[in-house]
Design a protein around this motif. Structure first.
Motif, PDB file in Angstrom:
ATOM      1  N   LEU A  86       0.834  -1.191   0.000  1.00 24.53           N
ATOM      2  CA  LEU A  86       0.000   0.000   0.000  1.00 24.53           C
ATOM      3  C   LEU A  86       0.873   1.247   0.000  1.00 24.53           C
ATOM      4  CD1 LEU A  86      -2.617  -1.103   2.704  1.00 24.53           C
ATOM      5  CD2 LEU A  86      -2.801  -1.323   0.213  1.00 24.53           C
ATOM      6  N   VAL A  87       0.250   2.374  -0.346  1.00 23.08           N
ATOM      7  CA  VAL A  87       0.956   3.638  -0.498  1.00 23.08           C
ATOM      8  C   VAL A  87       0.137   4.736   0.168  1.00 23.08           C
ATOM      9  CG1 VAL A  87       1.770   5.366  -2.176  1.00 23.08           C
ATOM     10  CG2 VAL A  87       1.993   2.928  -2.687  1.00 23.08           C
ATOM     11  N   VAL A  88       0.808   5.726   0.764  1.00 19.07           N
ATOM     12  CA  VAL A  88       0.130   6.946   1.211  1.00 19.07           C
ATOM     13  C   VAL A  88       0.724   8.131   0.470  1.00 19.07           C
ATOM     14  CG1 VAL A  88      -0.575   6.151   3.500  1.00 19.07           C
ATOM     15  CG2 VAL A  88       1.710   7.124   3.189  1.00 19.07           C
ATOM     16  N   TYR A  89      -0.124   9.136   0.228  1.00 19.62           N
ATOM     17  CA  TYR A  89       0.344  10.387  -0.344  1.00 19.62           C
ATOM     18  C   TYR A  89       0.356  11.457   0.750  1.00 19.62           C
ATOM     19  CZ  TYR A  89      -0.103   8.274  -4.998  1.00 19.62           C
ATOM     20  OH  TYR A  89       0.034   7.467  -6.109  1.00 19.62           O
ATOM     21  N   LYS A  90       0.411  12.711   0.386  1.00 19.48           N
ATOM     22  CA  LYS A  90       0.497  13.787   1.381  1.00 19.48           C
ATOM     23  C   LYS A  90      -0.764  13.841   2.242  1.00 19.48           C
ATOM     24  CE  LYS A  90       3.612  16.853  -1.175  1.00 19.48           C
ATOM     25  NZ  LYS A  90       3.758  18.176  -1.835  1.00 19.48           N
ATOM     26  N   SER A  91      -0.576  14.123   3.525  1.00 16.35           N
ATOM     27  CA  SER A  91      -1.717  14.264   4.423  1.00 16.35           C
ATOM     28  C   SER A  91      -2.245  15.700   4.376  1.00 16.35           C
ATOM     29  CB  SER A  91      -1.323  13.898   5.861  1.00 16.35           C
ATOM     30  OG  SER A  91      -0.308  14.760   6.338  1.00 16.35           O
ATOM     31  N   ALA A  92      -3.482  15.848   4.792  1.00 15.72           N
ATOM     32  CA  ALA A  92      -4.126  17.157   4.850  1.00 15.72           C
ATOM     33  C   ALA A  92      -3.861  17.819   6.192  1.00 15.72           C
ATOM     34  CB  ALA A  92      -5.633  17.006   4.637  1.00 15.72           C
ATOM     35  N   GLU A  93      -4.086  19.112   6.261  1.00 12.67           N
ATOM     36  CA  GLU A  93      -4.051  19.805   7.548  1.00 12.67           C
ATOM     37  C   GLU A  93      -5.185  19.317   8.437  1.00 12.67           C
ATOM     38  OE1 GLU A  93      -5.532  22.469  10.503  1.00 12.67           O
ATOM     39  OE2 GLU A  93      -6.514  22.338   8.552  1.00 12.67           O
ATOM     40  N   ALA A  94      -6.267  18.875   7.826  1.00 14.79           N
ATOM     41  CA  ALA A  94      -7.453  18.433   8.560  1.00 14.79           C
ATOM     42  C   ALA A  94      -7.132  17.259   9.478  1.00 14.79           C
ATOM     43  CB  ALA A  94      -8.559  18.037   7.579  1.00 14.79           C
TER      44      ALA A  94
ATOM     45  N   VAL B 142      -5.989  13.565   8.019  1.00 14.49           N
ATOM     46  CA  VAL B 142      -6.602  12.820   6.925  1.00 14.49           C
ATOM     47  C   VAL B 142      -5.541  12.563   5.859  1.00 14.49           C
ATOM     48  CG1 VAL B 142      -8.340  12.905   5.091  1.00 14.49           C
ATOM     49  CG2 VAL B 142      -8.867  13.823   7.372  1.00 14.49           C
ATOM     50  N   ILE B 143      -5.472  11.322   5.391  1.00 10.53           N
ATOM     51  CA  ILE B 143      -4.440  10.946   4.422  1.00 10.53           C
ATOM     52  C   ILE B 143      -4.992   9.874   3.485  1.00 10.53           C
ATOM     53  CG2 ILE B 143      -3.425   9.106   5.858  1.00 10.53           C
ATOM     54  CD1 ILE B 143      -0.639  10.160   4.951  1.00 10.53           C
ATOM     55  N   PRO B 144      -4.706   9.954   2.182  1.00 12.05           N
ATOM     56  CA  PRO B 144      -5.185   8.914   1.270  1.00 12.05           C
ATOM     57  C   PRO B 144      -4.307   7.667   1.355  1.00 12.05           C
ATOM     58  CG  PRO B 144      -4.040  10.626   0.037  1.00 12.05           C
ATOM     59  CD  PRO B 144      -4.077  11.075   1.469  1.00 12.05           C
ATOM     60  N   LEU B 145      -4.954   6.518   1.497  1.00 12.31           N
ATOM     61  CA  LEU B 145      -4.272   5.217   1.494  1.00 12.31           C
ATOM     62  C   LEU B 145      -4.745   4.448   0.274  1.00 12.31           C
ATOM     63  CD1 LEU B 145      -2.547   3.022   2.978  1.00 12.31           C
ATOM     64  CD2 LEU B 145      -4.701   2.285   4.051  1.00 12.31           C
ATOM     65  N   LEU B 146      -3.819   3.934  -0.516  1.00 10.39           N
ATOM     66  CA  LEU B 146      -4.194   3.281  -1.762  1.00 10.39           C
ATOM     67  C   LEU B 146      -3.301   2.091  -2.070  1.00 10.39           C
ATOM     68  CD1 LEU B 146      -2.587   5.154  -4.680  1.00 10.39           C
ATOM     69  CD2 LEU B 146      -2.721   6.306  -2.488  1.00 10.39           C
ATOM     70  N   SER B 147      -3.813   1.251  -2.928  1.00  8.80           N
ATOM     71  CA  SER B 147      -3.031   0.119  -3.424  1.00  8.80           C
ATOM     72  C   SER B 147      -1.920   0.630  -4.328  1.00  8.80           C
ATOM     73  CB  SER B 147      -3.936  -0.839  -4.208  1.00  8.80           C
ATOM     74  OG  SER B 147      -3.164  -1.773  -4.924  1.00  8.80           O
TER      75      SER B 147
ATOM     76  N   LEU C   6      -4.793  13.845  -5.726  1.00  6.12           N
ATOM     77  CA  LEU C   6      -5.092  13.675  -4.312  1.00  6.12           C
ATOM     78  C   LEU C   6      -4.333  14.695  -3.450  1.00  6.12           C
ATOM     79  CD1 LEU C   6      -5.189   9.784  -4.117  1.00  6.12           C
ATOM     80  CD2 LEU C   6      -7.128  11.353  -3.901  1.00  6.12           C
ATOM     81  N   ASP C   7      -3.123  15.033  -3.866  1.00  8.91           N
ATOM     82  CA  ASP C   7      -2.375  16.075  -3.150  1.00  8.91           C
ATOM     83  C   ASP C   7      -3.115  17.415  -3.205  1.00  8.91           C
ATOM     84  OD1 ASP C   7      -0.398  14.304  -2.466  1.00  8.91           O
ATOM     85  OD2 ASP C   7       1.134  15.142  -3.803  1.00  8.91           O
ATOM     86  N   ALA C   8      -3.776  17.680  -4.321  1.00  6.70           N
ATOM     87  CA  ALA C   8      -4.526  18.935  -4.457  1.00  6.70           C
ATOM     88  C   ALA C   8      -5.669  18.997  -3.453  1.00  6.70           C
ATOM     89  CB  ALA C   8      -5.061  19.069  -5.880  1.00  6.70           C
ATOM     90  N   VAL C   9      -6.316  17.856  -3.192  1.00  6.65           N
ATOM     91  CA  VAL C   9      -7.365  17.805  -2.174  1.00  6.65           C
ATOM     92  C   VAL C   9      -6.770  18.037  -0.790  1.00  6.65           C
ATOM     93  CG1 VAL C   9      -9.054  16.319  -1.031  1.00  6.65           C
ATOM     94  CG2 VAL C   9      -8.870  16.302  -3.528  1.00  6.65           C
ATOM     95  N   SER C  10      -5.692  17.316  -0.489  1.00  5.35           N
ATOM     96  CA  SER C  10      -5.069  17.438   0.831  1.00  5.35           C
ATOM     97  C   SER C  10      -4.588  18.864   1.098  1.00  5.35           C
ATOM     98  CB  SER C  10      -3.897  16.464   0.951  1.00  5.35           C
ATOM     99  OG  SER C  10      -4.355  15.122   0.953  1.00  5.35           O
ATOM    100  N   ALA C  11      -4.142  19.549   0.065  1.00  7.40           N
ATOM    101  CA  ALA C  11      -3.632  20.913   0.231  1.00  7.40           C
ATOM    102  C   ALA C  11      -4.725  21.891   0.645  1.00  7.40           C
ATOM    103  CB  ALA C  11      -2.979  21.383  -1.068  1.00  7.40           C
ATOM    104  N   LYS C  12      -5.979  21.559   0.378  1.00  9.33           N
ATOM    105  CA  LYS C  12      -7.093  22.474   0.652  1.00  9.33           C
ATOM    106  C   LYS C  12      -7.872  22.125   1.923  1.00  9.33           C
ATOM    107  CE  LYS C  12      -7.146  24.957  -3.307  1.00  9.33           C
ATOM    108  NZ  LYS C  12      -7.212  26.430  -3.388  1.00  9.33           N
ATOM    109  N   LEU C  13      -7.855  20.867   2.337  1.00 13.84           N
ATOM    110  CA  LEU C  13      -8.773  20.379   3.363  1.00 13.84           C
ATOM    111  C   LEU C  13      -8.288  20.740   4.771  1.00 13.84           C
ATOM    112  CD1 LEU C  13     -11.407  18.698   3.662  1.00 13.84           C
ATOM    113  CD2 LEU C  13      -9.923  16.686   3.972  1.00 13.84           C
ATOM    114  N   THR C  14      -9.126  21.421   5.547  1.00 21.98           N
ATOM    115  CA  THR C  14      -8.789  21.842   6.900  1.00 21.98           C
ATOM    116  C   THR C  14      -9.731  21.206   7.920  1.00 21.98           C
ATOM    117  OG1 THR C  14     -10.262  23.769   6.964  1.00 21.98           O
ATOM    118  CG2 THR C  14      -8.063  24.078   5.962  1.00 21.98           C
ATOM    119  N   THR C  15      -9.348  21.289   9.181  1.00 19.20           N
ATOM    120  CA  THR C  15     -10.207  20.791  10.255  1.00 19.20           C
ATOM    121  C   THR C  15     -11.518  21.555  10.295  1.00 19.20           C
ATOM    122  OG1 THR C  15      -8.254  20.160  11.551  1.00 19.20           O
ATOM    123  CG2 THR C  15     -10.337  20.325  12.732  1.00 19.20           C
TER     124      THR C  15
END
Length: 310
Positions: free
Chosen positions: A133-141, A252-257, A269-278
């Protein structure tokens, strides 16, 4: 065992008061193999979620954001805890899910000592690679435990951080029964912040309505309430800062195969993480779980449009 062992390993605990699924799957088995077009090509994205509203909202955000970028996407929401979602990622029933970095690391290492977002993310890549599995960048959220007080109590006593609670000893603290033994609970409060004179009041609803009521009616002066609870805003509550990182990161972080990993997918997915806040998660949960009863699909779409991702 480290006093920092994270207690919310089973993800269903995150929102025990709100685990009722908002939308069922068409299949009787939510982890049945995907049969949508492209299912065997390795190109189709199947987004899963845990069985609580916030996770479904996040799943919708991922799915709609990827669809907008031209990916072939379907969803299988409300699967269950990690004991079900990790095998589903491995067998291809799903291949992407919104996760929480600290809880995910705890799934692989119950004795983990990383506390900050950077450190948790740094350890997570190697941990999940064991399962391909792989993770990408996490969000501030973040959705994590927090020491919370009313604004009135904070203002009256000059409370901004957990360590400031030494000013108001003795006091009562309300939280789930396990909090009395967890490393980030009463033992950590004493050892890390030197707050010793605390009466612990067990409350069974994991930061839910009973805990909030106990806090707002002054039955307890401090409570463990999760950072994305809509009550944080609606009841004008104050989350105390945690400069010593007593409570580990839960971003929050995306986990994928690894089978679907690509530069294009990572960028989207990084673009989503860059915007998402608590604060975004609080607002999204309020729309879905509050009086409006908006669907996860609608709330996600509105957020993506506002964030410029649709």
């Amino acid at each position: 065992m480290s006093i920092f062992k994270k207690g919310r390993i089973a993800i269903g605990v995150v929102a025990v008061g709100a685990v009722v699924a908002l939308a069922g799957c068409a299949s009787g088995d939510p982890t049945a193999p995907e049969t949508a077009s492209g299912g065997d090509s390795g190109d189709a994205i199947v987004v899963g979620s845990f069985a609580f509203p916030e996770s479904e909202i996040l799943g919708e955000i991922y799915a709609q954001a990827l669809e907008a970028q031209g990916f072939d996407v379907s969803t299988k929401f409300n699967i269950g805890p990690r004991q079900q979602t990790i095998p589903a990622l491995q067998d291809g029933s799903i291949n992407l899910i919104p996760e929480y970095n600290g809880n995910l690391l705890a799934y692989y290492d119950t004795e983990y000592t990383e506390r900050t977002t950077e450190d948790v993310d740094g350890a997570l890549g190697d941990a999940v690679a064991k399962d391909d599995l792989v993770v990408y960048k996490s969000a501030e959220a973040e959705d994590k435990d927090a020491y919370v007080v009313t604004k009135e109590f904070a203002d009256a006593n000059g409370l901004k951080a957990i360590g400031d609670l030494t000013k108001v000893e003795p006091f009562s603290l309300g939280a789930n029964p396990q909090f009395g033994e967890l490393g980030y609970g009463i033992p950590g409060l004493k050892s890390v912040y030197k707050v010793n004179d605390v009466t612990f009041v067990p409350i069974e609803d994991f930061g839910g309505p009973d805990t909030v009521k106990a806090l707002t009616d002054d039955t307890v002066q401090v409570a463990d309430i999760y950072t994305t609870s809509p009550d944080i805003k609606s009841k004008d509550l104050v989350v105390l800062d945690d400069p010593e990182n007593l409570i580990s990161a839960q971003n929050v972080i995306p986990l994928l195969s690894s089978k679907i990993a690509s530069d294009e997918l990572e960028k989207a997915l990084d673009a989503v993480s860059a915007k998402l806040t608590t604060d975004d998660l609080i607002d999204l949960r309020e729309r879905v779980e509050g009086e409006e009863k908006a669907s996860a699909n609608t709330a996600a779409k509105d957020w993506l449009e506002k964030a410029g991702l649709l």
